[in-house]
Design an enzyme around this catalytic site. Structure first.
Site, short mmCIF file in Angstrom:
data_model
loop_
_atom_site.label_atom_id
_atom_site.label_comp_id
_atom_site.label_asym_id
_atom_site.label_seq_id
_atom_site.Cartn_x
_atom_site.Cartn_y
_atom_site.Cartn_z
N GLU A 122 0.81 -1.23 0.00
CA GLU A 122 0.00 0.00 0.00
C GLU A 122 0.84 1.27 0.00
OE1 GLU A 122 -3.10 -0.42 2.98
OE2 GLU A 122 -4.05 -2.01 1.82
N GLU A 222 -5.06 -8.96 0.27
CA GLU A 222 -5.62 -8.96 1.62
C GLU A 222 -7.12 -8.79 1.52
OE1 GLU A 222 -4.19 -5.68 3.96
OE2 GLU A 222 -2.15 -6.44 4.09
#
Ligand SMILES: *[C@@H]1O[C@H](CO)[C@@H](O)[C@H](O)[C@H]1NC(C)=O
Ligand SMILES: *[C@@H]1O[C@H](CO)[C@@H](O)[C@H](O)[C@H]1NC(C)=O
Length: 303
Positions: A122, A222
């Site tokens: 991220e 995820e």
């Protein structure tokens, strides 16, 4: 696999009719419940619990040098027949160097146990790098392990909105897309819908920029849902029943659709400090495990 084809298949037929199911893996932390670093034997116990509960033999980490993770997890994986996605934390030069050194030393030694390497988690979402800067880091790591898949993981919207286009054009081996109905504040009865929609938007964008459907291996990097004792987020209510529903409908549905999934995460991490979220509310991130800190399953993990 082309996603729009898959969608029409999924709409036309029961998911069971889709032949190639995705592969399931679990995000795995580096620390014991008391905050100490896991040893090789503790990783082995983790792997025993994961395969017994779910059948999965794949885990992913985030920073290869954190708690000597690569050094301890790779021999455990060899012992237990697991593969590992090793992470490099590139946000700051120090962790990039340390993690890269760990990959160089242990990743090359246990090459058969390394499924892939992710450079960053991220980082585009946090605004640490531009796509071009991140691609350069990925290419640096690829030179160290040329025979291993190397890529990155980022939030679904950073793929969908074009932020990752320079990464995609560079054709990394693998891209992980993070997508959570929970973090979009969805009630449980719409959370799977949102999760599928997020993944679809990210995958179709990646495939259109790549210009093909098979040059980049795609994973859901995820997804997950906090269980009893976790924090709520908007209309998303933490709870073990909701997590079980999200797992059976969302995660198992995504796998049936032919998409690879990493569930976040394998075990509760009670050592994690409470954080204060954007809303100013305290967030408890210790209860995201599919299994408790005692390695007991909270709900059925077989699809
Ligand atoms: C980069 O990421 C770190 C967290 O890993 C964060 O603390 C830092 O503020 C970020 N830097 C920039 C420039 O966004
Ligand atoms: C359900 O999820 C979809 C996809 O994210 C979204 O477009 C829609 O607004 C959501 N519905 C509700 C009632 O929140």
């Amino acid at each position: 696999m082309h996603f729009s084809t898959l969608i029409s298949v999924a709409l036309a037929a029961a998911p069971a009719a889709v032949s190639a199911a995705g592969t399931l893996g679990f995000a795995l932390g580096t620390k014991n419940p008391d905050g100490s670093c896991k040893s090789q034997s503790e990783y082995e116990s983790d792997m025993d619990a994961i395969v017994a509960a779910s059948g999965s033999t794949l885990v992913r980490g985030y920073a290869a040098s954190d708690c000597n993770a690569a050094q301890n997890i790779l021999p455990a994986a060899k012992e237990k027949g697991f593969k590992v996605v090793l992470g490099i934390w590139p946000d700051v030069e120090e962790s990039f160097t340390k993690d890269t050194e760990a990959v160089k030393e242990y990743g090359t030694k246990y090459e058969d146990q390394v499924y892939a390497i992710t450079v960053g988690s991220e980082t585009l979402y946090r605004g640490n790098f531009t796509g071009a800067e991140l691609l350069e880091k990925i290419q640096t790591v690829k030179k160290i392990m040329p025979n291993t898949k190397v890529g990155t993981a980022d939030s679904w919207n950073k793929y969908a909105d074009g932020t990752a286009d320079d990464v995609i054009r560079g054709k990394p081996d693998i891209l992980l897309i993070n997508a959570f109905g929970y973090w979009q504040g969805q009630p449980i009865d719409n959370a799977t819908h949102t999760y599928f929609d997020d993944m679809m938007q990210a995958i179709t964008h990646i495939q259109s920029v790549a210009g093909d459907t098979d040059s980049i291996e795609i994973w859901n990097g995820e997804t997950g849902w906090p269980t009893d004792g976790g924090s709520d987020y908007g209309a998303a209510s933490a709870g073990t029943d909701n997590a079980a529903t999200y797992y059976s409908e969302g995660v198992c549905g995504m796998l049936a659709w032919g998409v690879n999934v990493f569930y976040f995460e394998a075990f509760d991490e009670p050592w994690k400090p409470h954080t204060v979220g954007d809303s100013g509310n305290a967030a408890d991130e210790t209860k995201w495990g599919a299994m408790g800190a005692d390695r007991k399953t909270k709900f059925d993990l077989k699809c």
